[in-house]
Scaffold this active site. Structure first.
Site, PDB file in Angstrom:
ATOM      1  N   SER A 148      43.755  41.719  42.956  1.00  0.00           N
ATOM      2  CA  SER A 148      44.859  40.767  43.137  1.00  0.00           C
ATOM      3  C   SER A 148      45.790  41.156  44.280  1.00  0.00           C
ATOM      4  O   SER A 148      46.263  40.284  45.024  1.00  0.00           O
ATOM      5  CB  SER A 148      45.667  40.638  41.843  1.00  0.00           C
ATOM      6  OG  SER A 148      44.857  40.259  40.767  1.00  0.00           O
ATOM      7  N   HIS A 200      51.094  43.252  43.100  1.00  0.00           N
ATOM      8  CA  HIS A 200      51.121  41.995  43.837  1.00  0.00           C
ATOM      9  C   HIS A 200      52.140  42.062  44.973  1.00  0.00           C
ATOM     10  O   HIS A 200      51.879  41.576  46.082  1.00  0.00           O
ATOM     11  CB  HIS A 200      51.472  40.847  42.892  1.00  0.00           C
ATOM     12  CG  HIS A 200      50.440  40.617  41.844  1.00  0.00           C
ATOM     13  ND1 HIS A 200      50.663  39.826  40.723  1.00  0.00           N
ATOM     14  CD2 HIS A 200      49.171  41.076  41.714  1.00  0.00           C
ATOM     15  CE1 HIS A 200      49.576  39.803  39.981  1.00  0.00           C
ATOM     16  NE2 HIS A 200      48.660  40.566  40.550  1.00  0.00           N
TER      17      HIS A 200
END
Length: 316
Positions: A148, A200
């Site tokens: 991610s 992230h």
């Protein structure tokens, strides 16, 4: 397969369906190899190197204090469950199609390698910083896996290289394109509290380092897209006049539909690989149109060398 994977394989089925819908032949080689490798890792094809999440996950405590540097890469390729794999690889398909075609495969592979390493390094740095600043040792113990963070870095690049407009965060919230990754950073954390916020965030920072900071000049001093193209042209006799890539422009249908991002007029040569803000069905239809355009261009612009050979055979 391990017990972790026996809990369900719906994500693998959905990923296979997604690949078939898009068309495996449309996915560039590096992107396809990344998807295949991470799916194989999930299916325990490499148990020696990826035995379990706890054996490859990345935390500042394990990596920095115990010097387990290999986890900077291993953790990014491992996924906790089948749906985690599906959502990440579905995102990689479209980002990879756009960026690999833009940069070409050699540079894209280089970009992925650097982004994977730097996203992990920034993640470790952020957790150490927060652990010391807040005196909260939980940041040092957070152990993350998954691609991610790299995908957030790639999303920054996709947003940067596509026309400004409005995108749909998580598919339903319209936001200006320049804020899309920041909004999704917050929304994903609200929807999935167990997701790694610092992981992230690290990806976004790496993407911004590339488009606004010193990272791109540093990378291009070693390998640049121009170097890759020059090498390719020299070794294949590539002629720009034979390119089969089509140009087109979008029309704004109004409101906040998935095709609302504004686009330059056709003379700007905006490439059809742009997919930002479109649903997967709309992207698939665009892919079919692109394939048809490529076939048409091949008929309209035949290879001149081939024509010369046919003519010589005719007169001989």
């Amino acid at each position: 397969m391990s017990g972790r994977r026996n809990r369900g394989n719906l994500g693998l089925i959905l990923l296979g369906s997604q690949l078939l819908n898009v068309g495996v032949n449309r996915i560039p080689p590096v992107t396809l190899a990344l998807i295949a490798a991470q799916a194989a890792i999930f299916m325990d094809v490499f148990p020696k190197y990826f035995p379990s999440a706890s054996a490859v996950c990345m935390s500042s405590y394990i990596v920095w204090y115990h010097k387990r540097w290999e986890r900077l890469f291993l953790s990014a390729l491992f996924h906790a469950d089948d749906m985690h794999l599906y959502f990440n690889m579905s995102s990689l398909i479209w980002k990879g199609i756009f960026l690999e075609k833009k940069f070409k495969s050699v540079y894209f592979a280089y970009l992925i390698s650097v982004f994977t390493a730097l996203t992990s390094v920034v993640y470790i740095g952020l957790n150490i910083l927060l652990e010391n600043a807040l005196e909260d040792h939980s940041y040092g113990m957070q152990c993350a896996v998954g691609f991610s963070g790299v995908l957030f870095a790639l999303k920054v690049l996709v947003t940067h290289y596509t026309p400004p407009g409005r995108h749909l965060a998580l598919g339903f919230i319209p936001v200006p394109s320049r804020w899309i990754y920041w909004v999704e950073l917050i929304l994903i954390q609200l929807v999935t509290p167990n997701a790694s916020f610092t992981g992230h965030l690290a990806g976004i920072l790496v993407g911004l380092f590339y488009i606004k900071g010193p990272l791109k000049p540093l990378m291009d001093s070693i390998i640049s897209p121009e170097m890759v193209n020059n090498y390719r042209n020299h070794n294949t006799g590539y002629r720009s006049g034979n390119s089969h890539s089509s140009n087109y422009s979008y029309t704004d249908r109004g409101g906040y539909s998935r095709s609302t991002p504004s686009a330059p007029p056709p003379e700007y040569g905006f490439r059809q690989e742009y997919t930002g803000g479109l649903s997967e069905d709309e992207q698939y239809r665009r892919a079919q149109q692109e394939s048809l355009r490529e076939q048409t261009n091949q008929r309209l612009y035949p290879d001149l060398d081939e024509l010369r050979r046919h003519r010589m055979r005719h007169y001989n």
